[in-house]
Design an enzyme around this catalytic site. Structure first.
Site, PDB file in Angstrom:
ATOM      1  N   HIS B  34     -46.772  47.022  -6.785  1.00  0.00           N
ATOM      2  CA  HIS B  34     -48.094  46.461  -5.732  1.00  0.00           C
ATOM      3  C   HIS B  34     -49.573  46.874  -6.567  1.00  0.00           C
ATOM      4  O   HIS B  34     -48.713  48.369  -7.276  1.00  0.00           O
ATOM      5  CB  HIS B  34     -47.492  46.550  -4.669  1.00  0.00           C
ATOM      6  CG  HIS B  34     -47.723  47.985  -4.341  1.00  0.00           C
ATOM      7  ND1 HIS B  34     -46.718  48.999  -3.912  1.00  0.00           N
ATOM      8  CD2 HIS B  34     -49.112  48.769  -3.716  1.00  0.00           C
ATOM      9  CE1 HIS B  34     -47.022  49.836  -4.031  1.00  0.00           C
ATOM     10  NE2 HIS B  34     -48.029  49.863  -3.491  1.00  0.00           N
ATOM     11  N   HIS B 116     -54.807  50.143 -10.473  1.00  0.00           N
ATOM     12  CA  HIS B 116     -52.992  50.862 -10.737  1.00  0.00           C
ATOM     13  C   HIS B 116     -52.225  49.975 -10.357  1.00  0.00           C
ATOM     14  O   HIS B 116     -52.065  49.784  -8.739  1.00  0.00           O
ATOM     15  CB  HIS B 116     -53.718  51.858 -10.609  1.00  0.00           C
ATOM     16  CG  HIS B 116     -53.770  52.590  -8.960  1.00  0.00           C
ATOM     17  ND1 HIS B 116     -54.583  53.040  -8.041  1.00  0.00           N
ATOM     18  CD2 HIS B 116     -52.471  52.812  -8.352  1.00  0.00           C
ATOM     19  CE1 HIS B 116     -54.135  53.080  -6.671  1.00  0.00           C
ATOM     20  NE2 HIS B 116     -51.901  53.413  -7.575  1.00  0.00           N
TER      21      HIS B 116
END
Lengths: 171, 171
Positions: B34, B116
């Site tokens: 995620h 990220h």
């Protein structure tokens, strides 16, 4: 891709289920505790976007949130050594399951629909008799609500990721 | 309950991330790969239902889907030994992150937002230098889209369960 449709129960129910799954369910890490409403099916992403999601929105819109109870564990033995929290059957949950097998949604049902939350599976026969003997003595008195269902897809490692949520009674 | 907001990238990106996470990320089983858009925050369920979800719907409605690229891995070293797939920064993702820290949504940001996808964390220093040395040689050429974000909540076992999906550009 491989898709499925499930309800994630409330946190309190998921926490109860996980307390058993941690020890007895090898799928513990692949998906949170859930009630499967539609067995996994294969579909292309454009079919999901163009046909299936619009139909799921309609189904959600035309289904009111409902409550259910959990009072005991049960098992699929002797078919499989799966042990589950039994979701007390209700007209609402059977209706929702039926609706999810109409229209563009694959109609195939390999099994009769038994609403449940798996807490143990793939046990050896010895483990099964031991664990089920102990768990089946437990009484539960849980009331919970179903206000949404989720379309999920499966990753290469077997885990399930949520694609979209559908809120009951909303369009 | 503890809530968070994240994007699950497409299956192809999740499969790439999991190929590393399986070996290097102890959170592998707690949540699929995620992009965190909002760090975990505590809230009551009625506040979520009455204030936060309506605001998230508005934010989603007023944000168009956008694309992003992944070209390399990077790391938060020396702060932590976390290694991640670097989500190429874009105005769109920073705007979305900003919007998710307004109104009733907790404004607190412990860290500067660095988009990220974590693929390794909690490595020992030796492991880190070894793994990062090898992974940082990899080049990626991945284009992916962000068309929705998810509100999640944390279970007692640390795993995250999806509460609701918000589609960008839809109200």
């Amino acid at each position: 891709m491989r898709y499925g449709i499930a309800v994630f129960p409330s946190k309190k129910v998921q926490d109860v289920a996980n307390s058993y799954r941690k020890r007895y369910d090898p799928h513990y890490a692949l998906i949170p505790p859930h009630i499967t409403l539609k067995e996994p099916f294969d579909a292309e992403e454009n079919e999901i976007e163009e046909k299936i999601i619009p139909e799921l929105k309609q189904i959600a819109k035309n289904t009111e949130p409902f409550s259910y109870g959990i009072y005991k564990v049960s098992s699929f033995s002797p078919v499989t050594n799966t042990i589950y929290l039994k979701v007390e059957p209700s007209e609402e949950i059977f209706d929702l399951n039926d609706k999810l097998h109409t229209g563009s949604l694959p109609e195939k049902k390999d099994f009769k629909f038994v609403p449940h939350i798996t807490i143990a599976q793939k046990l050896s026969d010895d483990e099964f008799f031991d664990v089920y003997g102990s768990l089946s003595m437990n009484k539960f008195d849980i009331q919970d609500n179903i206000g949404r269902f989720q379309l999920l897809y499966q990753l290469e490692n077997g885990a399930w990721s949520v694609y979209e949520t559908f809120r009951l009674g909303e369009g």
